[in-house]
Design an enzyme around this catalytic site. Structure first.
Site, PDB file in Angstrom:
ATOM      1  CG  ASN A   1      -1.937  -1.151   1.145  1.00 50.63           C
ATOM      2  OD1 ASN A   1      -2.549  -1.376   0.089  1.00 50.63           O
ATOM      3  ND2 ASN A   1      -2.244  -1.744   2.410  1.00 50.63           N
ATOM      4  CG  HIS A  40     -11.521  -2.781   6.526  1.00 50.31           C
ATOM      5  ND1 HIS A  40     -10.983  -2.591   7.912  1.00 50.31           N
ATOM      6  CD2 HIS A  40     -10.265  -3.388   5.889  1.00 50.31           C
ATOM      7  CE1 HIS A  40      -9.864  -3.011   7.988  1.00 50.31           C
ATOM      8  NE2 HIS A  40      -9.264  -3.488   6.528  1.00 50.31           N
ATOM      9  CD  GLU A  74     -13.751  -0.177   2.671  1.00 56.08           C
ATOM     10  OE1 GLU A  74     -13.284  -0.204   1.544  1.00 56.08           O
ATOM     11  OE2 GLU A  74     -13.940  -1.143   3.238  1.00 56.08           O
ATOM     12  CB  SER A 124      -9.636  -2.298   1.036  1.00 55.71           C
ATOM     13  OG  SER A 124     -10.577  -3.334   1.326  1.00 55.71           O
ATOM     14  CG  ASP A 179     -12.438   3.302   6.093  1.00 55.42           C
ATOM     15  OD1 ASP A 179     -11.567   4.063   5.656  1.00 55.42           O
ATOM     16  OD2 ASP A 179     -12.714   2.379   6.729  1.00 55.42           O
ATOM     17  CG  HIS A 231      -7.517   1.285   0.097  1.00 49.99           C
ATOM     18  ND1 HIS A 231      -6.296   0.673   0.048  1.00 49.99           N
ATOM     19  CD2 HIS A 231      -8.178   0.604   1.321  1.00 49.99           C
ATOM     20  CE1 HIS A 231      -6.146  -0.246   0.960  1.00 49.99           C
ATOM     21  NE2 HIS A 231      -7.212  -0.450   1.747  1.00 49.99           N
ATOM     22  CE  LYS A 286      -4.626   0.211   4.508  1.00 42.98           C
ATOM     23  NZ  LYS A 286      -5.975  -0.094   4.731  1.00 42.98           N
TER      24      LYS A 286
HETATM   25  C1  LIG Z   1      -6.573  -0.698   6.178  1.00 47.22           C
HETATM   26  C2  LIG Z   1      -7.989  -0.262   6.409  1.00 47.22           C
HETATM   27  C3  LIG Z   1      -8.370  -0.047   7.729  1.00 47.22           C
HETATM   28  C4  LIG Z   1      -7.418  -0.049   8.828  1.00 47.22           C
HETATM   29  O1  LIG Z   1      -6.470   0.919   9.011  1.00 47.22           O
HETATM   30  P1  LIG Z   1      -5.174   0.520   9.787  1.00 47.22           P
HETATM   31  O2  LIG Z   1      -4.660   2.027   9.975  1.00 47.22           O
HETATM   32  O3  LIG Z   1      -4.328  -0.314   9.022  1.00 47.22           O
HETATM   33  O4  LIG Z   1      -5.599  -0.127  10.993  1.00 47.22           O
HETATM   34  C5  LIG Z   1      -9.796   0.617   7.975  1.00 47.22           C
HETATM   35  N1  LIG Z   1     -10.426   0.638   6.785  1.00 47.22           N
HETATM   36  C6  LIG Z   1     -10.109   0.416   5.473  1.00 47.22           C
HETATM   37  C7  LIG Z   1     -11.114   0.377   4.494  1.00 47.22           C
HETATM   38  C8  LIG Z   1      -9.020  -0.022   5.424  1.00 47.22           C
HETATM   39  O5  LIG Z   1      -8.461  -0.572   4.059  1.00 47.22           O
END
Ligand SMILES: *Cc1c(COP(=O)(O)O)cnc(C)c1O
Length: 408
Positions: A61, A147, A191, A195, A220, A223, A254
């Protein structure tokens, strides 16, 4: 998403842990779902050392190459020298340090919101937000491909959980209608860039639907942040939805090349989370080096928007080329390219074939994705060179074909 907590139950209650663990591992293996760690020597660059060979990395990532950008690593080192290796305490005790405060100010400006709060991980942020806002009398309405951390946040909150079909606004509307008579709060969660699929939520429609039905919204951007939108501030800001989305979250781990996560929104939301989110209160604050590195990465995103633009342009071209070569890649626009296979074993074989030819691509299987949708997930980095991409394009089709023939 498949149930994480599903256990096989073929050993008796009194069996030793050892016997139980071995039996369950055999079950996992039978399903082609065994996971194991691969040790990477060196930073997340296009060429990494795995065991005794150098392989091309297509599953990191580190999209923008910021994790090992000299300015970002220097920021981490300088902060470590100045503030120490750890914040050692909860942010609410003595662990709230200058780099946290500076990062939160910067995040709020970048996002165009009143305030931001940094959590130690995105997983903890999602859990903390949902459990702080909802209880058993409330309803959370969640995209089916959200997620694992969102799923676990929903479960922990004890709210009624309603799942809508991925990106399906008609279904979301049905769910909003059918849950309208329930008392309590309603929160719609999605999201922005998904992801494992790289596709995007229809955010404008989702937000206006939720608003019309009096539900709150949470997006969220794990990504998307760093890559989409003006200055990499994410899709919410890019679409002009900053004032309509109640809660934005994203990770610093990421594209931003650091570690940790943020929540962005109104000052009252941030104050409430500071008082209530157990995954914020009862955990050690982010190391100061991570906060400083993330702040530097955000500054680089603002200063050099061409990094993300080039990455997305390249992803479009690779998607086209691979579709032309007959691979099943949906028409999406992101740095994540899923190559759908379906069968878990065949997917693992394809990844093994690729690794034998020195290309590291992740095989993504349930429960990370729904049953029968196993896939190779390519993630592209701005630091990949032309020759790296050419090798990928040459090797992928034959590695997949061999896996297909092998699995027959
Ligand atoms: C990776 C991810 C998370 C978690 O984030 P971290 O900081 O790695 O714990 C949360 N939501 C989504 C959509 C993700 O891809």
């Amino acid at each position: 998403m498949t149930d994480f907590s599903k256990k096989t139950n073929n050993t008796s209650k009194s069996a030793s842990l050892e016997t139980t663990a071995v039996a369950e591992l055999i079950e996992i293996e039978k399903l082609g779902l065994t996971r194991s760690l691969k040790e990477v020597g060196g930073p997340q660059e296009p060429l990494v050392q795995i065991g005794n060979k150098k392989v091309l990395l297509f599953c990191s990532n580190n999209y923008l190459g910021l994790a090992n950008h000299p300015e970002v690593t220097k920021a981490a080192i300088d902060a470590t020298m100045r503030y120490g290796a750890s914040s050692v305490s909860s942010r609410l005790i003595s662990g709230h340090m200058t780099p946290h405060a500076e990062l939160e100010d910067l995040l709020a400006k970048w996002k165009g919101v009143e305030a931001a709060l940094v959590f130690s991980t995105g997983f903890q942020a999602n859990i903390g937000i949902i459990t702080s806002l909802l209880t058993r009398d409330d309803t959370v309405i969640s995209d089916e491909l959200n997620h694992a951390s969102i799923i676990d946040g929903c479960r922990l909150s004890r709210a009624n959980v309603e799942i809508f079909r991925h990106g399906d606004m008609n279904h979301l509307e049905d769910v909003l209608n059918s849950s309208a008579r329930r008392p309590g709060r309603r929160l719609v969660v999605t999201e922005s860039i998904f992801s494992m699929d790289g596709d995007r939520a229809p955010l404008r429609d989702l937000v206006s639907l939720a608003k019309r039905h009096g539900a709150w919204t949470m997006v969220d951007e794990a990504h998307a942040v760093g890559i989409f939108g003006n200055n990499g501030a994410g899709l919410v800001r890019d679409l002009g939805l900053t004032d309509s989305v109640d809660i934005q979250i994203g990770t610093l781990g990421k594209a931003l090349g650091s570690f940790g996560a943020y929540v962005a929104g109104s000052s009252s939301l941030i104050k409430l989370l500071t008082n209530r989110a157990r995954s914020f209160i009862f955990t050690t604050g982010l190391p100061p080096s991570c906060a400083a590195a993330a702040a530097k990465a955000i500054n680089i995103c603002m200063r050099e928007p061409e990094r993300a633009a080039t990455l997305l342009q390249r992803a479009r071209k690779i998607g086209e080329d691979l579709r032309e070569a007959g691979l099943n890649i949906p028409h999406i626009d992101s740095q994540i390219l899923p190559i759908l296979i379906g069968d878990s074993r065949e997917t693992v074989k394809a990844a093994e074939n690729l690794l034998r030819r020195n290309i590291y691509v992740a095989a993504i299987r349930p429960p990370t994705v729904p049953t029968d949708t196993a896939r190779l997930r390519l993630s592209l980095m701005a630091s990949h060179e032309k020759s790296h991409i050419e090798k990928l394009l040459t090797e992928l089709p034959s590695c997949m074909e061999e896996a297909r023939l092998d699995s027959k």
